[in-house]
Design a protein around this motif. Structure first.
Motif, short mmCIF file in Angstrom:
data_model
loop_
_atom_site.label_atom_id
_atom_site.label_comp_id
_atom_site.label_asym_id
_atom_site.label_seq_id
_atom_site.Cartn_x
_atom_site.Cartn_y
_atom_site.Cartn_z
N THR A 66 0.81 -1.21 0.00
CA THR A 66 0.00 0.00 0.00
C THR A 66 0.85 1.26 0.00
O THR A 66 0.31 2.36 -0.09
N GLY A 67 2.17 1.12 0.12
CA GLY A 67 3.05 2.27 0.06
C GLY A 67 3.15 3.01 1.39
O GLY A 67 2.50 2.68 2.38
N GLU A 68 3.96 4.06 1.38
CA GLU A 68 4.20 4.82 2.60
C GLU A 68 3.00 5.65 3.01
O GLU A 68 2.89 6.05 4.17
N ASP A 69 2.10 5.95 2.09
CA ASP A 69 0.96 6.80 2.38
C ASP A 69 -0.32 6.00 2.59
O ASP A 69 -1.42 6.47 2.31
N SER A 70 -0.21 4.78 3.06
CA SER A 70 -1.39 3.94 3.25
C SER A 70 -2.28 4.51 4.36
O SER A 70 -1.81 5.23 5.25
N LEU A 71 -3.56 4.20 4.27
CA LEU A 71 -4.54 4.65 5.26
C LEU A 71 -4.61 3.60 6.37
O LEU A 71 -5.22 2.55 6.20
N TRP A 72 -3.98 3.87 7.51
CA TRP A 72 -3.82 2.84 8.53
C TRP A 72 -4.79 2.99 9.70
O TRP A 72 -4.98 2.05 10.46
N GLU A 73 -5.43 4.17 9.86
CA GLU A 73 -6.33 4.32 10.99
C GLU A 73 -7.54 3.40 10.84
O GLU A 73 -8.04 3.18 9.74
N GLU A 74 -8.03 2.90 11.96
CA GLU A 74 -9.07 1.87 11.94
C GLU A 74 -10.33 2.31 11.21
O GLU A 74 -10.98 1.52 10.54
N THR A 75 -10.70 3.60 11.31
CA THR A 75 -11.94 4.07 10.69
C THR A 75 -11.85 4.17 9.18
O THR A 75 -12.88 4.25 8.50
N ILE A 76 -10.64 4.18 8.63
CA ILE A 76 -10.49 4.36 7.18
C ILE A 76 -9.59 3.31 6.54
O ILE A 76 -9.20 3.45 5.38
N ASP A 77 -9.28 2.22 7.27
CA ASP A 77 -8.33 1.26 6.72
C ASP A 77 -8.93 0.32 5.69
O ASP A 77 -8.23 -0.51 5.12
N ARG A 78 -10.25 0.46 5.42
CA ARG A 78 -10.87 -0.30 4.33
C ARG A 78 -11.41 0.65 3.26
O ARG A 78 -12.42 0.38 2.61
N THR A 79 -10.72 1.76 3.07
CA THR A 79 -11.13 2.75 2.08
C THR A 79 -9.99 3.01 1.09
O THR A 79 -8.85 2.59 1.30
N ALA A 80 -10.34 3.71 0.02
CA ALA A 80 -9.34 4.20 -0.94
C ALA A 80 -9.72 5.63 -1.30
O ALA A 80 -10.91 5.95 -1.41
N VAL A 81 -8.73 6.49 -1.46
CA VAL A 81 -8.97 7.87 -1.87
C VAL A 81 -8.08 8.17 -3.08
O VAL A 81 -6.96 7.66 -3.17
N LEU A 82 -8.59 8.98 -3.98
CA LEU A 82 -7.80 9.34 -5.16
C LEU A 82 -8.26 10.67 -5.73
O LEU A 82 -9.38 11.12 -5.51
N GLY A 83 -7.34 11.29 -6.45
CA GLY A 83 -7.65 12.49 -7.22
C GLY A 83 -7.60 12.16 -8.69
O GLY A 83 -6.75 11.37 -9.14
N LEU A 84 -8.51 12.74 -9.47
CA LEU A 84 -8.63 12.42 -10.89
C LEU A 84 -8.74 13.68 -11.73
O LEU A 84 -9.34 14.67 -11.30
N VAL A 85 -8.20 13.63 -12.94
CA VAL A 85 -8.49 14.62 -13.97
C VAL A 85 -9.59 14.05 -14.85
O VAL A 85 -9.47 12.93 -15.35
N LEU A 86 -10.69 14.78 -15.02
CA LEU A 86 -11.81 14.33 -15.85
C LEU A 86 -11.82 15.09 -17.17
O LEU A 86 -11.67 16.32 -17.19
N ASN A 87 -12.01 14.37 -18.26
CA ASN A 87 -12.10 14.98 -19.58
C ASN A 87 -13.54 15.20 -19.99
O ASN A 87 -14.46 14.52 -19.51
N ASP A 88 -13.75 16.13 -20.92
CA ASP A 88 -15.07 16.31 -21.52
C ASP A 88 -15.19 15.36 -22.70
O ASP A 88 -14.33 14.50 -22.94
N THR A 89 -16.29 15.50 -23.46
CA THR A 89 -16.51 14.58 -24.58
C THR A 89 -15.51 14.75 -25.70
O THR A 89 -15.35 13.87 -26.54
N ALA A 90 -14.82 15.90 -25.73
CA ALA A 90 -13.76 16.13 -26.71
C ALA A 90 -12.41 15.63 -26.21
O ALA A 90 -11.38 15.87 -26.84
N LEU A 91 -12.43 14.94 -25.05
CA LEU A 91 -11.24 14.37 -24.43
C LEU A 91 -10.23 15.44 -24.02
O LEU A 91 -9.02 15.19 -24.00
N GLN A 92 -10.74 16.62 -23.67
CA GLN A 92 -9.91 17.68 -23.13
C GLN A 92 -10.17 17.80 -21.63
O GLN A 92 -11.30 17.63 -21.17
N PRO A 93 -9.13 18.11 -20.82
CA PRO A 93 -9.34 18.25 -19.38
C PRO A 93 -10.43 19.27 -19.07
O PRO A 93 -10.40 20.39 -19.57
N ALA A 94 -11.40 18.87 -18.24
CA ALA A 94 -12.55 19.74 -17.96
C ALA A 94 -12.84 19.88 -16.48
O ALA A 94 -13.51 20.84 -16.08
#
Length: 224
Positions: A66-94
């Motif tokens: 899970t790497g050095e930044d794993s979520l180890w606290e008991e309340t969140i140790d069965r979760t995943a968090v991420l940041g995403l770039v979303l494109n529009d229908t023209a496949l440009q960042p939106a």
């Protein structure tokens, strides 16, 4: 990042040991219908458009690091968090999205499948921010794709397509709420779609394209 897509879509495979007994249970494969009309579609690729990713220590599938930044606290140790770039229908960042995924207490391997609670904040520059809550059933993906290929080492027969959304809306779609800018006061539904194009455990390769289909009947005009 090499296990990113596997971790995201199969987040709750910790229950799959019991689920193996229900491998052919058709009742655990429900999903929302595909959208008939869509106000907006955001697209992204996994893992290419992931900005950051962290996973709980108890959300691992097959013992991956899970790497050095794993979520180890008991309340969140069965979760995943991420940041995403979303494109529009023209496949440009939106848009930029932050996403929290957590094991659902409503998982029922006999009746409902392997469920994940999915929470998004989607910010569209110059327009506003949306809050999205979508529950996903990962069981069809686990049963038909991940377990046979990644765990049982059967040949990949893709590509594979999934519409995993199962709620919490009355029609099994997710819920979208406008909270800032031109989106403020709007409310509607959301459905997710995945197309898996590659899955190769020998090369540690997992590639997918995903879509977030938003329908916002009350959408206001974006502020200028």
């Amino acid at each position: 990042m090499k296990h990113l897509f596997i971790a995201i879509v199969g987040l709750v495979l910790g229950a799959a040991a019991a689920g193996a007994l229900l491998y052919y249970n058709p009742l655990a494969e429900e999903a929302a219908p595909q959208p008939n009309t869509t106000g907006r579609v955001f697209r992204y690729s996994l893992p290419d458009q992931v900005l950051e990713f962290a996973m709980g220590e108890d959300a691992r599938l097959f013992g991956q690091d899970t790497g050095e930044d794993s979520l180890w606290e008991e309340t969140i140790d069965r979760t995943a968090v991420l940041g995403l770039v979303l494109n529009d229908t023209a496949l440009q960042p939106a848009a930029i999205a932050s996403r929290l995924m957590a094991t659902s207490a409503d998982t029922d391997l006999l009746l409902r499948g392997v469920l994940v609670n999915d929470y998004w904040l989607v910010t569209v520059p110059g327009e506003g921010t949306l809050f999205v809550h979508a529950d996903s059933n990962a069981w069809p993906f686990l049963k038909n794709t991940l377990v046979p290929v990644w765990y049982l080492e059967r040949p990949w027969r893709g590509p594979a397509e999934y519409w995993p959304t199962v709620g919490p809306g009355a029609d099994q779609s997710g819920v979208a709420l406008g909270i800032t800018g031109g989106f403020r006061g709007s409310a509607g539904s959301v459905v997710e779609h995945y197309e898996i194009s590659a899955l190769d455990p020998q090369r540690d390769l997992a590639l997918a394209k995903a879509e977030l289909h938003l329908s916002l009947p009350g959408l206001q005009v974006a502020a200028q």
